[in-house]
Scaffold this active site. Structure first.
Site, PDB file in Angstrom:
ATOM      1  CB  SER A 191      -0.964   0.003   1.190  1.00 20.05           C
ATOM      2  OG  SER A 191      -0.269  -0.234   2.397  1.00 20.05           O
ATOM      3  CG  HIS A 245      -1.397   3.898   3.942  1.00 21.93           C
ATOM      4  ND1 HIS A 245      -2.656   3.643   4.466  1.00 21.93           N
ATOM      5  CD2 HIS A 245      -0.887   2.694   3.593  1.00 21.93           C
ATOM      6  CE1 HIS A 245      -2.891   2.343   4.426  1.00 21.93           C
ATOM      7  NE2 HIS A 245      -1.832   1.748   3.898  1.00 21.93           N
TER       8      HIS A 245
END
Length: 265
Positions: A191, A245
């Site tokens: 991610s 992230h």
């Protein structure tokens, strides 16, 4: 040398015959070339050019069908990255790792971003952790996000830039995770790298490109912001490494502002 009145030297019988035809007859021949022999059609065009009815030599090749879009070729790196993540997941499963909820020890053994080992010198874990996932649901979610952004970005960025942005954003996300989690972390997932691709796309939409109109750039910018914001909102739960992230997103933004996209062809 005798020349028949009204005819040019070297005129063939066919040319002489076509000189007596009306414009309408000649035009019919040129408009229906498939019904007549090529020499007849060419003679008709020659006579029409002589009369000044057409500006120059015409080509009559049948239009070629457009080549089908090479979708798989334009997504080669995206598909390869998704395939790599899937391959690692299958290998872990085959060797006995729980496919639904792998243990922390198993993830460490396969190369997770485990801070004690990274700080001890195993820096390669910053990259290998991007190919590991904490179960099937985690893998499917990241694969969907990767395929979605890769479909849009790879044709614009090119293979090398996409791969560079993915790898560096993954490392950037892993470093941000280490910096944020001062008590230690054991993190896996693509991610961070994927958020980096969204950051790269945001930079592209914000800085503009001759390949997109202003309205297209605005739509791309709004859509990308919506996707990124939605991912943060959905992931607002314990156990999600938001530091990775954010780190990946910022890395992608910086890369997008620095190296940009390939020039329009």
């Amino acid at each position: 040398m005798e020349v028949r009145a009204g005819m040019e030297p070297g005129s063939s019988p066919l040319a002489e015959a076509f000189a007596r035809k009306t414009d309408a007859e000649l035009l019919y021949l040129t408009q229906h070339p498939q019904q007549f022999a090529p020499p007849l059609v060419e003679a008709a065009w020659a006579e029409l050019r002589k009369r000044g009815q057409v500006p120059g030599r015409e080509t009559h090749a049948l239009p070629q069908p457009a080549a089908p879009p090479k979708l798989l070729s334009s997504m080669a790196v995206t598909l390869s990255l998704a395939g790599l993540n899937l391959l690692v997941y299958i290998m872990m499963w085959v060797t006995g790792v729980d496919p639904i909820s792998p243990s922390g020890a198993d993830l460490i053994a396969w190369g997770s971003n485990y801070s004690p080992l990274v700080w001890a010198g195993q820096w390669w874990r910053l990259l290998t952790s991007c190919a590991l996932h904490g179960g099937l649901a985690h893998l499917l979610l990241n694969t969907y996000a990767l395929l979605f952004i890769g479909t849009v970005l790879e044709p614009l960025a090119g293979r090398k830039r996409l791969l560079l942005a993915y790898a560096l954003s993954g490392v950037g996300g892993a470093l941000a995770s280490l910096w944020w989690h001062t008590q230690g972390v054991n993190s896996v997932g693509a991610s961070g790298a994927i958020f980096g691709l969204y950051g790269f796309m945001l930079a592209f939409a914000a800085r503009g490109s001759s390949r997109l109109s202003r309205s297209e750039r605005s739509a791309l910018l709004v859509h990308t912001l919506y996707i990124v914001g939605g991912n943060f909102a959905v992931a607002a739960m314990p156990g999600i490494d938001h530091a990775a992230h954010v780190g990946g997103l910022v890395t992608g933004l910086l890369l997008g502002g620095f190296i940009g996209l390939k020039r329009a062809q």
